[in-house]
Motif scaffolding. Structure first.
Motif, mmCIF file in Angstrom:
data_model
loop_
_atom_site.group_PDB
_atom_site.id
_atom_site.type_symbol
_atom_site.label_atom_id
_atom_site.label_comp_id
_atom_site.label_asym_id
_atom_site.label_seq_id
_atom_site.Cartn_x
_atom_site.Cartn_y
_atom_site.Cartn_z
ATOM 1 N N GLY A 101 22.662 142.228 -50.840
ATOM 2 C CA GLY A 101 22.494 142.590 -52.240
ATOM 3 C C GLY A 101 22.476 141.383 -53.159
ATOM 4 O O GLY A 101 21.618 141.259 -54.048
ATOM 5 N N GLN B 294 19.275 139.499 -52.617
ATOM 6 C CA GLN B 294 18.115 140.167 -53.202
ATOM 7 C C GLN B 294 17.950 139.780 -54.677
ATOM 8 O O GLN B 294 16.839 139.503 -55.137
ATOM 9 C CB GLN B 294 18.265 141.685 -53.070
ATOM 10 C CG GLN B 294 17.049 142.483 -53.495
ATOM 11 C CD GLN B 294 15.977 142.566 -52.415
ATOM 12 O OE1 GLN B 294 16.079 141.917 -51.382
ATOM 13 N NE2 GLN B 294 14.944 143.352 -52.660
ATOM 14 N N LEU B 295 19.046 139.764 -55.416
ATOM 15 C CA LEU B 295 18.975 139.434 -56.842
ATOM 16 C C LEU B 295 18.527 137.994 -57.064
ATOM 17 O O LEU B 295 17.674 137.715 -57.916
ATOM 18 C CB LEU B 295 20.338 139.673 -57.490
ATOM 19 C CG LEU B 295 20.812 141.126 -57.552
ATOM 20 C CD1 LEU B 295 22.233 141.196 -58.092
ATOM 21 C CD2 LEU B 295 19.878 141.975 -58.408
ATOM 22 N N MET C 101 14.850 137.522 -56.052
ATOM 23 C CA MET C 101 13.969 138.060 -57.084
ATOM 24 C C MET C 101 13.851 137.097 -58.259
ATOM 25 O O MET C 101 12.763 136.924 -58.840
ATOM 26 C CB MET C 101 14.474 139.421 -57.564
ATOM 27 C CG MET C 101 13.636 140.030 -58.692
ATOM 28 S SD MET C 101 11.901 140.328 -58.231
ATOM 29 C CE MET C 101 12.043 141.931 -57.461
ATOM 30 N N ALA D 46 9.497 144.508 -58.688
ATOM 31 C CA ALA D 46 10.383 145.609 -58.312
ATOM 32 C C ALA D 46 9.580 146.893 -58.093
ATOM 33 O O ALA D 46 9.818 147.650 -57.138
ATOM 34 C CB ALA D 46 11.449 145.828 -59.375
ATOM 35 N N LEU E 116 11.708 139.133 -49.886
ATOM 36 C CA LEU E 116 12.068 140.316 -50.677
ATOM 37 C C LEU E 116 11.732 141.594 -49.923
ATOM 38 O O LEU E 116 12.538 142.525 -49.861
ATOM 39 C CB LEU E 116 11.317 140.305 -52.011
ATOM 40 C CG LEU E 116 11.987 139.677 -53.222
ATOM 41 C CD1 LEU E 116 11.107 139.870 -54.441
ATOM 42 C CD2 LEU E 116 13.362 140.259 -53.462
ATOM 43 N N ASN F 136 14.130 141.931 -46.829
ATOM 44 C CA ASN F 136 15.526 142.117 -47.225
ATOM 45 C C ASN F 136 15.768 143.484 -47.861
ATOM 46 O O ASN F 136 16.866 144.042 -47.767
ATOM 47 C CB ASN F 136 15.943 141.006 -48.193
ATOM 48 C CG ASN F 136 17.440 140.895 -48.360
ATOM 49 O OD1 ASN F 136 18.156 140.512 -47.441
ATOM 50 N ND2 ASN F 136 17.936 141.236 -49.545
ATOM 51 N N THR F 137 14.746 144.036 -48.491
ATOM 52 C CA THR F 137 14.901 145.323 -49.177
ATOM 53 C C THR F 137 15.305 146.438 -48.230
ATOM 54 O O THR F 137 16.058 147.343 -48.604
ATOM 55 C CB THR F 137 13.584 145.704 -49.891
ATOM 56 O OG1 THR F 137 13.265 144.712 -50.864
ATOM 57 C CG2 THR F 137 13.696 147.058 -50.574
ATOM 58 N N PHE G 180 17.141 150.681 -54.245
ATOM 59 C CA PHE G 180 17.479 149.290 -53.980
ATOM 60 C C PHE G 180 16.341 148.371 -54.423
ATOM 61 O O PHE G 180 16.573 147.291 -54.987
ATOM 62 C CB PHE G 180 17.779 149.090 -52.498
ATOM 63 C CG PHE G 180 18.347 147.744 -52.166
ATOM 64 C CD1 PHE G 180 19.656 147.415 -52.503
ATOM 65 C CD2 PHE G 180 17.568 146.795 -51.517
ATOM 66 C CE1 PHE G 180 20.178 146.167 -52.197
ATOM 67 C CE2 PHE G 180 18.078 145.544 -51.208
ATOM 68 C CZ PHE G 180 19.395 145.233 -51.556
ATOM 69 N N SER H 76 16.551 145.579 -57.641
ATOM 70 C CA SER H 76 16.391 144.144 -57.444
ATOM 71 C C SER H 76 15.696 143.478 -58.618
ATOM 72 O O SER H 76 15.807 142.262 -58.806
ATOM 73 C CB SER H 76 15.616 143.871 -56.154
ATOM 74 O OG SER H 76 14.287 144.350 -56.243
ATOM 75 N N GLY I 190 17.395 140.927 -60.924
ATOM 76 C CA GLY I 190 17.564 139.523 -60.568
ATOM 77 C C GLY I 190 16.780 138.591 -61.462
ATOM 78 O O GLY I 190 17.189 137.439 -61.677
#
Length: 441
Positions: free
Chosen positions: A107, A110-111, A114, A137, A295, A298-299, A328, A332, A335
Motif C-alpha cells: 500500500g 503504491q502511493l 503513483m 488511477a 503500478l 502491485n495493484t 485499491f 492509489s 499518491g
C-alpha cells in the motif's frame, strides 16, 4: 490439493522454446521489481558510491530469482493461495500477520510509485502531476478490474521488455569504466551504504513478490505438472530481464551522475547536458514504463491476499474481489498529491519491503518443510533459502541500526516499528518450527 505425485526436481514438460511462449506469472513479479523504487535505489547507490555496490546489484537479481523459485514451488505444490495455506497450517493469527505485512508494504509502495508515475507524466507532457494521478488511477481501475489478471500479465511482458531495451540503449551512449566496475563486484559496504544496499535487495526480494506468486500461477491454472515452464518463467524474468535492467541503470548512474540528492526524474534531466538529449529521453521513457508496469502488478497484490483470507474468489469473476481491486486502484491516485522529492521516499519504501521480507521467506521455508506439501524440498533449495533469509535479515538489521544511529523521525520511526514487529513474528515462527521438530512424531 491433488493427490498425484509429480516429479518436480528438474525442469521438465517440453522444450525451452515452448516454455518461453507460456511464461507469464514471474513477469508480473519482475514488473514490480523493475520499478521506480528499485531505480531510485540504483541511482542513489551509483551516484553516491560509484561502482562500489555493484556486487549488491548482481546479488539482488540472483536472490530475487531464488525467492521466486521458492514461492513458485510452494504455490505449485499446494495449488492454493499462500494466505489460506498459512491459515490452515499455522492458524488465523499468522495469516492476518502475513496479510497486514503485505497490505502495509504494498500500500505504501503504491502511493509513492503513483507519485513517480504522475511526476514523469507531468515532465513529459507539461500537465499537472495531480491530474495525471487521477487519470492513471482510472486507467488502472478500468484496465485491471475490468479485464482481470491476463491484462496485467500482458502489460508486464510488453513494458518490462521495452524498459530493458530502453535502459540498454541509454547505457550504450554513456561512458562506462568497466575496469572500475569490475572492482565493484568485490563485496564491501561503504559507510552510509546500508540503507541503499537494503533498498536494492528489497527491490528484488520483496514480500509482495514472494506472496503474489501463488495467486498469479493459479490465475494461469498452473499445477505441479507445469513445474518446468514455471522454472523457465522465473529464470527469464528475474535472472535475465531484471538483472540486465538493474545493472544497466546502476552503471549509467555510477558512470556519469555524482549527486546523491537527485530524484529519478532529476537523474534523467541531468543526463541531457552530460551525455545528450537521447539518453535523457530514453531514461525518461524507461522510467515511465517501469513505473506504469509496477503500478499494474502491485495493484493486484493486496486484493489477492485479502480476498483469499476472507474466503472470496481471487479473480474478477467474483464481484467482491473485483470491487476490492477497483477500490485499491482508485485509492492509489492519492499518491499524486503527496508531492516532494520522491527518491528518498522510494528508497525508504524498498527498505520497508526489505524489513518485511525475512518474515515472508521464513514462512515459505516453514511451509515447504511441513506437511503442507507432498514433495520434500531439495537440500540445495533449503540451503539457498536459509542463505537468503540470513542476507535479507542482515541487511534489514543494518538498515534499522543505521536509522537508529542517525536519529528517528516520524517516517523512519514507523518503518522501525514495522521492522521490530515482524522481527518478533519471525523469531516466534522459528520457535514454533523448533518445537514441532523436537516433539515426537
Amino acid at each position: 490439493m491433488s493427490n498425484r505425485r509429480t516429479n518436480v526436481s528438474a525442469v521438465t514438460g517440453g522444450a525451452v522454446r515452448r516454455a518461453l511462449g507460456e511464461t507469464g506469472p514471474s513477469w508480473v513479479a519482475g514488473a514490480i521489481a523493475a520499478g521506480p523504487a528499485t531505480m531510485a535505489g540504483l541511482i542513489a547507490a551509483g551516484a553516491s558510491f560509484d561502482y562500489a555496490l555493484l556486487w549488491v546489484v548482481v546479488l539482488s537479481a540472483a536472490a530475487g530469482a531464488l525467492a521466486q523459485y521458492l514461492a513458485m514451488r510452494l504455490g505449485l505444490l499446494t495449488e492454493r493461495g499462500i494466505a489460506s495455506v498459512v491459515e490452515d497450517h499455522l492458524g488465523e493469527t499468522w495469516a492476518w500477520v502475513l496479510v497486514a505485512d503485505v497490505v502495509i508494504a504494498a500500500g505504501v509502495a503504491q502511493l509513492v510509485i503513483m507519485n513517480t508515475v504522475a511526476s514523469v507524466s507531468a515532465t513529459l507532457t507539461g500537465l499537472d502531476a495531480r491530474l495525471w494521478g487521477l487519470v492513471w488511477a482510472l486507467v488502472l481501475a478500468v484496465g485491471i478490474a475490468g479485464r482481470g489478471y491476463r491484462f496485467v500479465e500482458l502489460l508486464a511482458k510488453v513494458l518490462v521488455t521495452a524498459v530493458v531495451l530502453a535502459f540498454v540503449a541509454s547505457l550504450s551512449v554513456v561512458p562506462v569504466d568497466y575496469g572500475a566496475a569490475a572492482s565493484g563486484l568485490v563485496p564491501s559496504l561503504p559507510a552510509g551504504g546500508a540503507l541503499l544496499a537494503a533498498g536494492i535487495l528489497g527491490g528484488a526480494v520483496h514480500i509482495t513478490l514472494i506472496t503474489m506468486h501463488s495467486y498469479t500461477m493459479r490465475a494461469r491454472g498452473w499445477t505441479a505438472r507445469d513445474y518446468g515452464v514455471a522454472t523457465v518463467d522465473v529464470g527469464v524474468s528475474m535472472l535475465v530481464a531484471f538483472s540486465v535492467y538493474s545493472v544497466a541503470i546502476f552503471l549509467v548512474a555510477a558512470s556519469v551522475l555524482a549527486d546523491p540528492e537527485l530524484t529519478t526524474v532529476g537523474a534523467a534531466e541531468a543526463l541531457g547536458p552530460l551525455v545528450g538529449a537521447n539518453a535523457r529521453l530514453l531514461f525518461l521513457l524507461g522510467l515511465g514504463g517501469a513505473a506504469v508496469s509496477t503500478l499494474g502488478g502491485n495493484t493486484v497484490v493486496p486484493p489477492f491476499l485479502v480476498a483469499d483470507k476472507l474466503g472470496w474468489g481471487t479473480s474478477v469473476d467474483d464481484a467482491r474481489y473485483r470491487a476490492l481491486l477497483a477500490a485499491f486502484a482508485l485509492g492509489s491516485g492519492l499518491g499524486a498529491f503527496i508531492g516532494g522529492e520522491v527518491i528518498g521516499q522510494l528508497v525508504l519504501v524498498l527498505a520497508l519491503g526489505t524489513v518485511g521480507t525475512p518474515f515472508a521467506v521464513a514462512l515459505v521455508l516453514y511451509l515447504l518443510n511441513s506437511d503442507a506439501v507432498s514433495e520434500p524440498t531439495p537440500p540445495l533449495a533449503n540451503a539457498g533459502g536459509i542463505a537468503l533469509l540470513v542476507v535479507s535479515g542482515t541487511l534489514a538489521a543494518n538498515f534499522v541500526r543505521e536509522q537508529v544511529g542517525g536519529g528517528v523521525d516520524a517516517l523512519s520511526g514507523a518503518v522501525l516499528a514495522f521492522a521490530l514487529a515482524l522481527g518478533v513474528a519471525t523469531l516466534a515462527l522459528f520457535v514454533t518450527y523448533a518445537r514441532e521438530e523436537a516433539s515426537p512424531a
